[in-house]
Design a protein around this motif. Structure first.
Motif, PDB file in Angstrom:
ATOM      1  N   GLY A   1     130.903  22.969  63.102  1.00  0.00           N
ATOM      2  CA  GLY A   1     130.100  23.012  61.897  1.00  0.00           C
ATOM      3  C   GLY A   1     129.925  21.599  61.388  1.00  0.00           C
ATOM      4  O   GLY A   1     128.980  21.280  60.697  1.00  0.00           O
ATOM      5  N   VAL A   2     130.837  20.752  61.747  1.00  0.00           N
ATOM      6  CA  VAL A   2     130.776  19.359  61.339  1.00  0.00           C
ATOM      7  C   VAL A   2     130.847  18.474  62.578  1.00  0.00           C
ATOM      8  O   VAL A   2     130.160  17.500  62.714  1.00  0.00           O
ATOM      9  N   GLN A   3     131.646  18.849  63.515  1.00  0.00           N
ATOM     10  CA  GLN A   3     131.809  18.072  64.749  1.00  0.00           C
ATOM     11  C   GLN A   3     131.852  19.060  65.908  1.00  0.00           C
ATOM     12  O   GLN A   3     132.233  20.191  65.726  1.00  0.00           O
ATOM     13  N   PRO A   4     131.508  18.577  67.103  1.00  0.00           N
ATOM     14  CA  PRO A   4     131.611  19.475  68.240  1.00  0.00           C
ATOM     15  C   PRO A   4     133.050  19.976  68.404  1.00  0.00           C
ATOM     16  O   PRO A   4     133.978  19.235  68.129  1.00  0.00           O
ATOM     17  N   ALA A   5     133.196  21.202  68.864  1.00  0.00           N
ATOM     18  CA  ALA A   5     134.528  21.770  69.021  1.00  0.00           C
ATOM     19  C   ALA A   5     135.351  20.975  70.024  1.00  0.00           C
ATOM     20  O   ALA A   5     134.823  20.444  70.992  1.00  0.00           O
ATOM     21  N   LYS A   6     136.618  20.879  69.789  1.00  0.00           N
ATOM     22  CA  LYS A   6     137.490  20.162  70.710  1.00  0.00           C
ATOM     23  C   LYS A   6     138.301  21.142  71.559  1.00  0.00           C
ATOM     24  O   LYS A   6     139.059  20.738  72.394  1.00  0.00           O
TER      25      LYS A   6
ATOM     26  N   GLU B   1     124.013  24.443  57.910  1.00  0.00           N
ATOM     27  CA  GLU B   1     124.987  24.085  58.939  1.00  0.00           C
ATOM     28  C   GLU B   1     124.551  22.837  59.701  1.00  0.00           C
ATOM     29  O   GLU B   1     123.408  22.720  60.131  1.00  0.00           O
ATOM     30  N   ARG B   2     125.516  21.948  59.881  1.00  0.00           N
ATOM     31  CA  ARG B   2     125.222  20.653  60.467  1.00  0.00           C
ATOM     32  C   ARG B   2     124.999  20.753  61.967  1.00  0.00           C
ATOM     33  O   ARG B   2     125.763  21.384  62.679  1.00  0.00           O
TER      34      ARG B   2
ATOM     35  N   CYS C   1     125.729  26.519  54.365  1.00  0.00           N
ATOM     36  CA  CYS C   1     126.966  26.429  55.163  1.00  0.00           C
ATOM     37  C   CYS C   1     128.046  25.778  54.311  1.00  0.00           C
ATOM     38  O   CYS C   1     127.930  24.621  53.911  1.00  0.00           O
ATOM     39  N   GLU C   2     129.091  26.530  54.042  1.00  0.00           N
ATOM     40  CA  GLU C   2     130.144  26.063  53.140  1.00  0.00           C
ATOM     41  C   GLU C   2     130.871  24.822  53.695  1.00  0.00           C
ATOM     42  O   GLU C   2     131.138  23.856  53.000  1.00  0.00           O
ATOM     43  N   ARG C   3     131.171  24.887  54.996  1.00  0.00           N
ATOM     44  CA  ARG C   3     131.860  23.778  55.658  1.00  0.00           C
ATOM     45  C   ARG C   3     131.066  22.472  55.537  1.00  0.00           C
ATOM     46  O   ARG C   3     131.588  21.433  55.137  1.00  0.00           O
ATOM     47  N   THR C   4     129.795  22.567  55.914  1.00  0.00           N
ATOM     48  CA  THR C   4     128.932  21.381  55.868  1.00  0.00           C
ATOM     49  C   THR C   4     128.745  20.908  54.429  1.00  0.00           C
ATOM     50  O   THR C   4     128.741  19.705  54.155  1.00  0.00           O
TER      51      THR C   4
END
Ligand SMILES: NCc1[nH]cc(CCC(=O)O)c1CC(=O)O
Length: 372
Positions: free
Chosen positions: A276-281, A107-108, A236-239
């Protein structure tokens, strides 16, 4: 390994403080997922860590270009002295040695670059409020090229070494630097997040990060099915999908770490940007960031890219999004993005860079032979 009662997994890592923190984090996840194994962390000194004088761009030219940071570790992995190596994905070449492969991407952490300000300037200083002739310490062609494009009056100076060394050089009384750029991920992992004055992203001017930045990757032997299986629990699948797109893009543009290409990837489904890739918005009532749930296969992978000439005067940008259900689809997206970038002018920018590199190499050879 399976037959002995408490088999040991030997974890290879570089020796820097950050590398060892990362290796311990991987060890902890593995312990949690597979408590029946023993784990041993094996720190190894890399060539790139021994030579702190030669400018990185020169060190990374020629035959051994790709094994500067990982050569010794990879030999030990091939010899089975190690079962896996923990790397920053960003430092990994897009082509690995024949018998080795990426066993997992984890995970990123925050992938953004961060601005660190000299203690002689106010902590709130940003890129926009730095003195116009400020000297920025960075050895990254990507960072310097993007900053030259946005702030043509800044000066740049080489800055090498691990995070502690770089911060030390910034803070020294006779320091030539007004600010330096570091990856937020490394600072966060080592606990120096409080030095960050500004996070750089497409939202404040358009500094995009390096392919794979902020993600840890685990290298294994290609034929080690058992290790692949062990690692499947901590990946981590997303990353993995996002970084596979980024790496396919880089591979297609045929770049090493010296190609000035920036990326920014994020997952978006229904209502917002997923983590997982970017901070939550998305934020809840208390202002706390909320991760968007939702099924990954129903979300789209957004990718923003920029290729910049070294002097910052030419650039090509492209962004797109696509539903990406697996690594193969992610890699196709990356290659398609590379095609568009090339068509729109990236090919010319990259051509010029590789011609200049060949010219530099030729001059170095001539200089070397005239000494003899
Ligand atoms: N080139 C060195 C390097 N490799 C990975 C990171 C940061 C951590 C990461 O990307 O996971 C850094 C330091 C930096 O760029 O500031």
């Amino acid at each position: 390994m399976a037959s002995s009662p408490n088999p040991t997994i030997n974890i290879g890592t570089r020796q820097s403080a950050l590398a060892q923190i990362q290796a311990r984090a991987v060890e902890a996840s593995l312990k949690a997922a597979h408590p029946d194994y023993n784990y041993k962390i094996c720190p190894v000194l890399a060539t790139g860590d021994k030579d702190k004088v030669t400018p990185l761009q020169q060190l990374s030219q020629g035959e051994n270009a790709k094994s500067l940071w990982t050569g010794e570790l990879e030999t030990m992995l091939e010899n089975k002295e190690l079962n896996l190596i923990v790397h920053c994905l960003k430092d990994m070449p897009t082509q690995l040695p024949d018998h080795l492969t990426l066993g997992a991407i984890l995970e990123r952490e925050d992938p953004r670059d961060a601005l660190i300000i000299s203690p002689r300037l106010p902590k709130e200083t940003t890129l926009a409020t730095l003195p116009p002739d400020a000297t920025i310490g960075t050895s990254s062609v990507r960072r310097a090229a993007q900053l030259r494009r946005l702030y043509p009056s800044f000066k740049f100076a080489d800055l090498r070494g691990n995070i502690g060394t770089r911060l030390g050089k910034l803070d020294a009384e006779d320091s030539p630097f007004s600010a330096i750029i570091l990856a937020a991920a490394g600072l966060k992992r080592i606990g120096w997040e409080d030095r960050i004055s500004q996070y750089l992203s497409s939202e404040n001017g358009g500094m995009l990060y390096a392919v794979g930045q902020g993600a840890l990757a685990i290298e294994i032997r290609k034929d080690d099915e058992q290790m692949r299986h062990i690692l499947s629990k901590i990946q981590c699948e997303r990353t993995t999908r996002a970084c596979s797109a980024e790496r396919a893009l880089l591979r297609a543009l045929e770049g090493g770490c010296s190609v000035p290409i920036g990326v920014e990837t994020s997952w978006r489904g229904g209502t917002g940007v997923a983590t997982g890739v970017q901070p939550a918005k998305n934020y809840d009532k208390d202002g706390k960031a909320v991760e968007e749930e939702g099924h990954l296969d129903e979300q789209d992978l957004f990718i923003k890219t920029i290729v910049v000439s070294v002097d910052g005067k030419e650039s090509v940008e492209y962004e797109t999004s696509r539903n990406v259900k697996n690594v193969e689809e992610a890699e196709t997206l990356g290659r398609d993005v590379a095609d568009v970038l090339k068509e729109r002018g990236a090919a010319a920018i990259l051509d010029k860079i590789s011609k200049e590199k060949m010219w530099d190499a030729k001059k170095k050879l001539e200089a070397a032979s005239s000494v003899k």
